[in-house]
Each structure stands twice: as structure tokens, then as C-alpha cells.
Scaffold this active site. Structure first.
Site, PDB file in Angstrom:
ATOM      1  N   SER A 128       0.831  -1.202   0.000  1.00 14.72           N
ATOM      2  CA  SER A 128       0.000   0.000   0.000  1.00 14.72           C
ATOM      3  C   SER A 128       0.862   1.248   0.000  1.00 14.72           C
ATOM      4  O   SER A 128       1.951   1.270   0.553  1.00 14.72           O
ATOM      5  CB  SER A 128      -0.917   0.031   1.226  1.00 14.72           C
ATOM      6  OG  SER A 128      -1.722   1.200   1.199  1.00 14.72           O
ATOM      7  N   HIS A 185      -7.499  -3.554   4.857  1.00  9.57           N
ATOM      8  CA  HIS A 185      -6.920  -2.201   4.760  1.00  9.57           C
ATOM      9  C   HIS A 185      -7.674  -1.406   3.696  1.00  9.57           C
ATOM     10  O   HIS A 185      -8.059  -0.256   3.913  1.00  9.57           O
ATOM     11  CB  HIS A 185      -5.433  -2.300   4.426  1.00  9.57           C
ATOM     12  CG  HIS A 185      -4.812  -1.032   3.910  1.00  9.57           C
ATOM     13  ND1 HIS A 185      -5.050  -0.540   2.640  1.00  9.57           N
ATOM     14  CD2 HIS A 185      -3.953  -0.152   4.482  1.00  9.57           C
ATOM     15  CE1 HIS A 185      -4.384   0.583   2.463  1.00  9.57           C
ATOM     16  NE2 HIS A 185      -3.697   0.835   3.561  1.00  9.57           N
ATOM     17  N   GLU A 189     -10.033   1.854   3.910  1.00  9.74           N
ATOM     18  CA  GLU A 189      -9.779   2.981   3.003  1.00  9.74           C
ATOM     19  C   GLU A 189     -11.074   3.442   2.329  1.00  9.74           C
ATOM     20  O   GLU A 189     -11.345   4.647   2.241  1.00  9.74           O
ATOM     21  CB  GLU A 189      -8.755   2.536   1.962  1.00  9.74           C
ATOM     22  CG  GLU A 189      -8.344   3.564   0.934  1.00  9.74           C
ATOM     23  CD  GLU A 189      -7.398   2.952  -0.095  1.00  9.74           C
ATOM     24  OE1 GLU A 189      -7.688   3.088  -1.292  1.00  9.74           O
ATOM     25  OE2 GLU A 189      -6.398   2.328   0.304  1.00  9.74           O
TER      26      GLU A 189
END
Length: 468
Positions: A128, A185, A189
């Protein structure tokens, strides 16, 4: 002289990771299916660096020191399988393939089993940080065997973003755990981005703030302990950009229909399968879906009438309320994501350290934020913490701000501004804090029409009533 590392796939993320690896002292060989792309990279960005180009997979594999470490940066799904199948006959015992794309964790589980059965090693690694992170230091989430991680640790700990308590990489766990954590994740987001979009909508449409005022508000929020983050920072910057064609703020001429690449949807599906409530993230995915109904919404706007008007109270006070509502909602979004990772860790025997997961998100990644340090501290203080909402720091935070949070939702409803993720977050909080919910009636209905049985609050056992 053999190269230390190999990379397949020279899209921007691949190029930037290759340059990051080389910059940190590891000679690298690169390969791309299109030779033109490789020639361009070597002539421009890689010129003068310790980067070798290969124009066949055989040449690529032979250029690498043993055991080989090969990072694959191609589109998730069938393209990853295709590259693996081409590499397998060329590799030898203990050589390693690392998949750095946004692969579905179930695909990673399958690939780990397949390759390890053949004497090869495999790591599924979430990456990321976008293009900038890939070049200057991403957050990395590698999953696979501990031995495989140890073999790449000298490289990944150097190329990852660095924070005060170490590099933004850790051994996540076995199998597909790295890609599972990256998937969640991305779900967080989605939630974060939708919450910020709703705050923007409220500021613009209930208070009438222009792009300069919006820039000032978000820039100021980015200086606070609560909201300091990459996404708030770039949001403030976005409002400064003027479109050269129209002279208008660029954000105002961008189509209001958002895309998605699948990780948000995968997060929601996994949560449903594991029985974990993630309403904020689900609302964010739904918001992107309904935004894609652009033509329908334009037609509907001509026929479906709702309230209009502006907020009539003090502007600065309402800005502060929106800030508080955003922070409370953000806490709920992260709480949901961490609860999902925790449940998956139990279900799949991943052994994930939630505090360490929060730590490696402190820099490099898209959801990096100041308050991740508070999340790490909460799990360090109580590794068995059932939900972030029960951490002492966050209990007080929400109790201090919930009146503002509720007022924002009331104003939004009165003025007809949709706030699905704000609403889902408050519903999550209110449901979680209630010792009794109305599902006793649901259970009665299920027993009435389908004899599904129910439990009682006053004595143990399973019961069925004669409703007729």
C-alpha cells in the site's frame, strides 16, 4: 555477477518498487511482457542504476542469485497464475515468488499450497502507498511461511516506509494472511474516503463553503491529533487545483461516479461469511455503486423532490461538529476493520498481531493517520480487546463528541444530504452499546413462520412456541 532480486511487471508500481529496491542496495533484474516497456524503463528511469533488463523469462531467472527472490507485479487473478505457471519449470528448490498485487486471499492460499508442494516458496504481500509509496517507502503486508518471510526480511525492511518504532512491514502470518490484511486495509480505506466525501458534501451544501474555504478547513483538520492523515492532507490539496480549461476548481468538473477494483466488495463478502458487522465499510461500497447510476440519478433529480436549504446556525460551530462526527465515524470504521481481521485470524489460524498491524499502517500506506498510534497502544495494553470502541481512549473520545455527531446527522436528514457512512457508524455505535436490541421480535417471527426456535433470557435451553 548475479542480481539479488527480480521483478516482473513494469507498470508504474512495478517500476517504482524496482527503483526502491535498487536504491536500497539490492541489484535487480526486471522483466516485462512487452519489451518496449522494458527498453523505455532502462533508457530513462533506470539509466545508470544497478538494474539489468531481461527479455525472456529464461534470461530473467538465470540472472538471479540463488535462492531466487522474484516479485510479481501484474494484474490480480488469471495474469498472476499465468506468470507463476511460466516460472515454475524454470525455478529450483527454495526459489521464491512474491505476489505484490491486490490478489484475493483465497487465491493466495491456493498458490501457497501448490508452490510449496513443489519445493518452492511463495509470499502473498499486500503493498500500500500508491506510486509515491512504492518509490519512497510503502507499507508492506507479507504472508506465507515464517522461513519465507525471513528470506526476504533484509530487503523488505529496507524498502518499507520507516517510522519511529521501525519499518512499516512485519510478518503477518501464514497462507493468505498478508493479502487478507491488505484487503481489509482497502475496506477501511473505502470507509475513510466515503466519510471524508460526506464531510465535504455537508460543508459545501449545508454551509455553502467555496473551494478556498474547504481547503482551509481540511488543512486545519490535518493539523489536529484526531484527523491528521494522508487522506485529509490530499483532500485539502485537491481543493487548490484549478482546471485550466474552465477556470473552475478541478473537483467541480470531475464526474461524480466512483469506480472500485474489488477489494472493498471482497471485504464486505468476507465479513458476511464470517459474521462480522462492518456497516460503515458496507455503506462506502454501496455509495460507490449508487454513484455509478449517474443517468438514473439525473432523471430522478427532476422528479423526486426533497428538502433544500442551508444550515442556519453558527458556521464555525457546525464545522467543528462535522469534524467531531468525522472522527467518531472514523473510529467506528477502523474498529470494524480490526474486528474483521481479528475474527479472520481466529477462523483461519493466522495469528495476526492487531497492534503490529496498526503500527505498519502508520506510514507508507493510504490510510496512514496520526491516530493509528492510539490504536496500536490500545491493542498493546489489551491484546484481547474485543472492539476498539471499548479502549479507554476511544470510549472517552466518543462520549465527549457524540452530541455533535448526532446533531450533524439530524441536520443532514432535515436538509436532505445523504450521509450513509456517518449514519452507519452511529448505528453501529448505538447498536454495540445497547444491552437489548429488537431481534427478540425477529426470533419470535422466525419461530412463528418457520419453527426456527429461540432461547430465553430467564432459563437455558432451546424453545419453540405454539403460536396458534
Amino acid at each position: 555477477m548475479a542480481q539479488s532480486f527480480g521483478l516482473i511487471g513494469l507498470a508504474v508500481m512495478g517500476e517504482n518498487l524496482a527503483l526502491n529496491v535498487e536504491r536500497n542496495g539490492f541489484p535487480i533484474t526486471v522483466y516485462n511482457r512487452s519489451p518496449e516497456k522494458t527498453h523505455t524503463f532502462m533508457a530513462e528511469r533506470a539509466q545508470g542504476k544497478n538494474v539489468k533488463a531481461a527479455f525472456s523469462l529464461e534470461e530473467f531467472v538465470q540472472s538471479l542469485e540463488r535462492p531466487r527472490r522474484i516479485l510479481v507485479m501484474v494484474k490480480a487473478g488469471a495474469p498472476v497464475d499465468a506468470v507463476i505457471e511460466q516460472l515454475k519449470p524454470l525455478l529450483e528448490q527454495d526459489d521464491m515468488i512474491i505476489d505484490g498485487g491486490n490478489s484475493l486471499y483465497e487465491d493466495t492460499e491456493r498458490r501457497v499450497k501448490d508452490l510449496e508442494a513443489g519445493g518452492l516458496q511463495f509470499i502473498g504481500m499486500g503493498v500500500s502507498g500508491g506510486e509515491e509509496g512504492a518509490l519512497n517507502g510503502p507499507s508492506l503486508m507479507p504472508g506465507g511461511t515464517r522461513a519465507a518471510y525471513e528470506a526476504i526480511a533484509p530487503i523488505v525492511t529496507k524498502i518499507a516506509a520507516q517510522v519511529d518504532d521501525g519499518p512499516c512491514v512485519t510478518y503477518i502470518g501464514p497462507g493468505g494472511s498478508g493479502h487478507y490484511v491488505k484487503m481489509v486495509h482497502n475496506g477501511i480505506e473505502y470507509g475513510d474516503m466515503q466519510l471524508i466525501a460526506e464531510a465535504y458534501d455537508l460543508l459545501r451544501n449545508t454551509l455553502g463553503l467555496d473551494h478556498n474555504q474547504l481547503q482551509e478547513v481540511f488543512a486545519e483538520w490535518n493539523t489536529t491529533d484526531e484527523l491528521n492523515s494522508f487522506l485529509i492532507e490530499i483532500t485539502a490539496n485537491i481543493f487548490k487545483k484549478i482546471d485550466p480549461d474552465t477556470g473552475m476548481p478541478l473537483v467541480d468538473v470531475i464526474m461524480d461516479a466512483a469506480g472500485q477494483k474489488g477489494t472493498g466488495r471482497w471485504t464486505v463478502v468476507s465479513a458476511l461469511e464470517l459474521g462480522v458487522s462492518i456497516p460503515t465499510i458496507t455503506a462506502a461500497v454501496n455509495a460507490r455503486i449508487i454513484s455509478s447510476y449517474k443517468k438514473e440519478r439525473v432523471e430522478a433529480s427532476k422528479q423526486l423532490v426533497g428538502p433544500t436549504g442551508k444550515y442556519e446556525g453558527d458556521t464555525q460551530s457546525f464545522i467543528n461538529m462535522i469534524r467531531d462526527a468525522l472522527y467518531c465515524s472514523k473510529i467506528c470504521s477502523y474498529a470494524q476493520g480490526m474486528a474483521l481481521i481479528g475474527k479472520a485470524s481466529q477462523e483461519f489460524n493466522y495469528g495476526i498481531d492487531l497492534g503490529e498491524t496498526a503500527r505498519i499502517w502508520k506510514a507508507g500506506c493510504i490510510i496512514r493517520a496520526g491516530f493509528l498510534g492510539k490504536i496500536k497502544y490500545a491493542y498493546d495494553e489489551n491484546p484481547q480487546l474485543a472492539n476498539l470502541l471499548l479502549a479507554p481512549e476511544f470510549i472517552q473520545t466518543i462520549l465527549d463528541r457524540q452530541e455533535a455527531w448526532r446533531e450533524v446527522l439530524a441536520v443532514a436528514a432535515k436538509l436532505g444530504v445523504p450521509v450513509p457512512a456517518f449514519s452507519a457508524s452511529l448505528d453501529y455505535f448505538d447498536s454495540y452499546r445497547r444491552d437489548r436490541l429488537p431481534q427478540n421480535l425477529t426470533q419470535a417471527q422466525r419461530d412463528y413462520f418457520g419453527a426456527h426456535t429461540y432461547e430465553r433470557i430467564d432459563k437455558p435451553g432451546v424453545f419453540h412456541a405454539d403460536w396458534f
